[in-house]
Design an enzyme around this catalytic site. Structure first.
Site, PDB file in Angstrom:
ATOM      1  N   LYS A  21       1.279   6.947 -13.166  1.00  0.00           N
ATOM      2  CA  LYS A  21       1.610   7.779 -12.094  1.00  0.00           C
ATOM      3  C   LYS A  21       3.233   8.038 -11.995  1.00  0.00           C
ATOM      4  O   LYS A  21       3.416   9.327 -11.756  1.00  0.00           O
ATOM      5  CB  LYS A  21       1.296   6.912 -10.674  1.00  0.00           C
ATOM      6  CG  LYS A  21      -0.207   6.620 -10.726  1.00  0.00           C
ATOM      7  CD  LYS A  21      -0.518   5.944  -9.147  1.00  0.00           C
ATOM      8  CE  LYS A  21       0.008   4.630  -9.115  1.00  0.00           C
ATOM      9  NZ  LYS A  21      -0.411   3.476  -9.823  1.00  0.00           N
ATOM     10  N   ARG A  23      -2.390   2.511  -0.244  1.00  0.00           N
ATOM     11  CA  ARG A  23      -3.138   1.377  -1.070  1.00  0.00           C
ATOM     12  C   ARG A  23      -4.107   0.905  -0.292  1.00  0.00           C
ATOM     13  O   ARG A  23      -4.791   0.190  -0.800  1.00  0.00           O
ATOM     14  CB  ARG A  23      -2.184   0.548  -1.775  1.00  0.00           C
ATOM     15  CG  ARG A  23      -1.316   1.111  -3.038  1.00  0.00           C
ATOM     16  CD  ARG A  23      -0.674  -0.207  -3.197  1.00  0.00           C
ATOM     17  NE  ARG A  23      -0.220  -0.481  -4.544  1.00  0.00           N
ATOM     18  CZ  ARG A  23       0.712  -0.101  -5.227  1.00  0.00           C
ATOM     19  NH1 ARG A  23       1.378   0.860  -4.927  1.00  0.00           N
ATOM     20  NH2 ARG A  23       1.010  -0.638  -6.460  1.00  0.00           N
ATOM     21  N   ARG A  25       5.779  -2.600 -21.175  1.00  0.00           N
ATOM     22  CA  ARG A  25       6.818  -1.565 -20.505  1.00  0.00           C
ATOM     23  C   ARG A  25       8.032  -1.997 -20.186  1.00  0.00           C
ATOM     24  O   ARG A  25       8.250  -3.094 -19.929  1.00  0.00           O
ATOM     25  CB  ARG A  25       5.816  -1.279 -19.056  1.00  0.00           C
ATOM     26  CG  ARG A  25       6.562  -0.424 -18.161  1.00  0.00           C
ATOM     27  CD  ARG A  25       5.749   0.358 -17.034  1.00  0.00           C
ATOM     28  NE  ARG A  25       5.308  -0.578 -16.125  1.00  0.00           N
ATOM     29  CZ  ARG A  25       4.590  -0.317 -14.905  1.00  0.00           C
ATOM     30  NH1 ARG A  25       4.202   0.952 -15.029  1.00  0.00           N
ATOM     31  NH2 ARG A  25       4.449  -0.980 -14.155  1.00  0.00           N
ATOM     32  N   ARG A  38      10.128  -5.226 -15.732  1.00  0.00           N
ATOM     33  CA  ARG A  38      10.002  -5.459 -14.107  1.00  0.00           C
ATOM     34  C   ARG A  38       9.603  -7.202 -14.100  1.00  0.00           C
ATOM     35  O   ARG A  38       8.704  -7.449 -14.954  1.00  0.00           O
ATOM     36  CB  ARG A  38       8.967  -4.683 -13.514  1.00  0.00           C
ATOM     37  CG  ARG A  38       9.730  -3.415 -12.949  1.00  0.00           C
ATOM     38  CD  ARG A  38       8.500  -2.413 -12.910  1.00  0.00           C
ATOM     39  NE  ARG A  38       7.588  -2.854 -11.633  1.00  0.00           N
ATOM     40  CZ  ARG A  38       6.531  -2.053 -11.148  1.00  0.00           C
ATOM     41  NH1 ARG A  38       6.372  -0.935 -11.400  1.00  0.00           N
ATOM     42  NH2 ARG A  38       5.320  -2.642 -10.554  1.00  0.00           N
TER      43      ARG A  38
HETATM   44  P1  AMP Z   1       4.040  -0.334  -7.860  1.00  0.00           P
HETATM   45  O1  AMP Z   1       5.570  -0.205  -8.295  1.00  0.00           O
HETATM   46  O2  AMP Z   1       3.356   0.839  -7.135  1.00  0.00           O
HETATM   47  O3  AMP Z   1       3.369  -1.015  -8.887  1.00  0.00           O
HETATM   48  O4  AMP Z   1       4.603  -1.506  -6.742  1.00  0.00           O
HETATM   49  C1  AMP Z   1       4.967  -2.821  -6.834  1.00  0.00           C
HETATM   50  C2  AMP Z   1       4.550  -3.706  -5.797  1.00  0.00           C
HETATM   51  O5  AMP Z   1       5.014  -3.212  -4.422  1.00  0.00           O
HETATM   52  C3  AMP Z   1       2.900  -3.818  -5.598  1.00  0.00           C
HETATM   53  O6  AMP Z   1       2.492  -4.697  -6.314  1.00  0.00           O
HETATM   54  C4  AMP Z   1       3.059  -4.234  -4.074  1.00  0.00           C
HETATM   55  O7  AMP Z   1       3.198  -5.670  -4.145  1.00  0.00           O
HETATM   56  C5  AMP Z   1       4.010  -3.559  -3.626  1.00  0.00           C
HETATM   57  N1  AMP Z   1       3.809  -2.201  -3.091  1.00  0.00           N
HETATM   58  C6  AMP Z   1       3.982  -0.752  -3.591  1.00  0.00           C
HETATM   59  N2  AMP Z   1       3.445  -0.010  -2.683  1.00  0.00           N
HETATM   60  C7  AMP Z   1       2.760  -0.448  -2.014  1.00  0.00           C
HETATM   61  C8  AMP Z   1       1.719   0.122  -0.886  1.00  0.00           C
HETATM   62  N3  AMP Z   1       1.634   1.258  -0.617  1.00  0.00           N
HETATM   63  N4  AMP Z   1       1.145  -1.001  -0.129  1.00  0.00           N
HETATM   64  C9  AMP Z   1       1.385  -2.211  -0.039  1.00  0.00           C
HETATM   65  N5  AMP Z   1       2.267  -2.988  -1.319  1.00  0.00           N
HETATM   66  C10 AMP Z   1       2.959  -2.078  -1.992  1.00  0.00           C
END
Ligand code: AMP
Length: 207
Positions: free
Chosen positions: A15, A90, A124, A152
């Site tokens: 994404k 989400r 990654r 990360r």
């Molecule tokens: P991402 O970078 O999108 O993979 O997000 C990393 C982490 O941030 C996820 O595993 C969640 O813990 C939190 N997170 C990011 N976006 C959301 C969202 N829209 N709702 C809830 N938690 C989120």
């Protein structure tokens, strides 16, 4: 505020990579809740302190916090022409809250099978100087910058399994919710970055 686009898919679907290109084509800024949360964690804000343990265990951060974060972000001037949501919504609760404040023109869903995802995420790496994302096998970094790459904290196998479980339980039901509204465009994400990007570009041009 003009109509916005949602970029949807499991963790590691690509994404973030595709978002850069979509933003260039549409002129809509990318809003990644994951990036915003990571910034809050590193700045030790109240939100960051609250979100950190959820993120490190691969669980979703509570809806109230996320909805508040988005509501503030879209008030900013650069959002007036619509935005590109990456990693949001989400949950159904987030999608419902979003539908009250933003008009969505399309949801681009990048589909990748689970067995592909773990390898993608664990390999990654990010260059903190440029923000560029690499993969040790699929998109190897130039040797001269290898020393400065970072991983990360939640990109380890155990946490990825939790993130995938959260995706299947809480997030993937949204695809049928958006499909019923006639907004869903599905792309096979199990191909090269360029192939996936071309499909998305063609969709955006036809729209
Ligand atoms: P991402 O970078 O999108 O993979 O997000 C990393 C982490 O941030 C996820 O595993 C969640 O813990 C939190 N997170 C990011 N976006 C959301 C969202 N829209 N709702 C809830 N938690 C989120």
């Amino acid at each position: 505020m003009d109509a916005s686009i949602i970029l949807f898919g499991p963790p590691g679907a690509g994404k973030g990579t595709q978002a850069v290109k979509i933003s260039e084509i549409t002129g809509k800024p990318q809003i990644s809740t994951g990036d915003m949360l990571r910034k809050s964690v590193s700045e030790k804000t109240d939100l960051g302190i609250e979100a950190q343990s959820y993120m490190e265990s691969g669980l979703l951060v509570p809806d109230e916090l996320i909805i508040q974060l988005i509501a503030e972000r879209i008030k900013q001037k650069d959002a007036s022409r619509g935005v590109l949501f990456d990693g949001f919504p989400r949950t159904l609760k987030q999608a419902e809250a979003l539908s009250l404040i933003v008009n969505i023109s399309s949801v681009i869903s990048i589909e990748v099978p689970d067995e592909e995802i773990v390898g993608r995420i664990v390999g990654r790496r990010m260059d903190p100087q440029t923000g560029e994302i690499y993969h040790i096998d699929f998109k190897p970094p130039p040797t001269e910058i290898e020393y400065r790459l970072v991983q990360r904290k939640d990109d380890n196998e155990e946490t990825v399994r939790n993130r995938l479980a959260a995706y299947h339980q809480q997030t993937s039901p949204l695809s049928s919710w958006y499909s019923e509204k006639g907004l869903l465009f599905t792309v096979d994400g199990n191909r090269t970055i360029d192939e996936v990007g071309k499909d998305i570009e063609n969709f955006l041009i036809q729209k």
